[in-house]
Write an enzyme that holds these catalytic residues in place. Structure first.
Site: not given
Ligand code: THU
Length: 163
Positions: A64-65, A75, A112, A115
């Site tokens: 994250e940032n 992913e 998501c 992805c």
């Molecule tokens: N996130 C993922 O890394 N993969 C997913 O398939 C769904 C969401 C992360 C993005 C963000 O850093 C955190 O989960 C909350 O959405």
């Protein structure tokens, strides 16, 4: 007028212990890789681990940032690493798990929308389906034979070809 129907089937196991040993191992790796996530904003840590056709194992986690849209899902971090480290090597399987402060991790999460788009194009550019193993720290596990199944009617590179 005609109506089209999209359907796909996937396997649901009631727990990790029902999986074949190689799949159990990969899901356990994904569970461990959640530790590598940088998720100080969502506190939702995702781990994704790929087994490649050449036997290599590659891991990714969400990063994250403070500028929120800059953050990347596990992913896509994983797919970028695979493409950089082992260009053109097919991905056989990806296991995805998660955990987080105040979040139960007792059921699978699935990728998501962004992805799903990335997974679909990775499959088609390498020409090989990616099996997904989805599971929390506990609870049921889903096995999906090809990531593209999660994105019906996808927008693909085919549309950008000129005639
Ligand atoms: N996130 C993922 O890394 N993969 C997913 O398939 C769904 C969401 C992360 C993005 C963000 O850093 C955190 O989960 C909350 O959405």
């Amino acid at each position: 007028m005609k109506e089209n129907k999209f359907e796909f089937s996937y396997k649901v196991y009631s727990g990790i212990e029902e999986l074949p040993e190689d799949q159990q191992w990969l899901l356990n790796e994904a569970r461990e890789v959640t530790e590598q996530a940088y998720a100080p904003y969502s506190h939702f840590q995702v781990g994704a681990v790929a087994r490649l056709a050449n036997g290599e194992i590659v891991a990714g986690s969400n990063q994250e940032n403070a500028s929120f849209p800059v953050g990347l899902c596990a992913e896509r971090v994983l797919l970028a690493s695979v493409a950089s480290l082992f260009p053109k090597v097919p991905v056989e399987t990806i296991a995805i798990s998660y955990k987080g402060d105040g979040h139960k991790s007792d059921h699978p999460i699935s990728p998501c929308g962004i992805c799903r788009q990335s997974l679909q194009e990775f499959e088609s550019r390498v020409g090989h389906p990616i099996q997904l193993i989805l599971g929390g720290m506990t609870g049921p596990v889903y096995i999906i034979d090809s990531a593209s199944r999660l994105l019906p009617l996808a927008f693909t590179s085919e549309e950008l070809k000129t005639s």
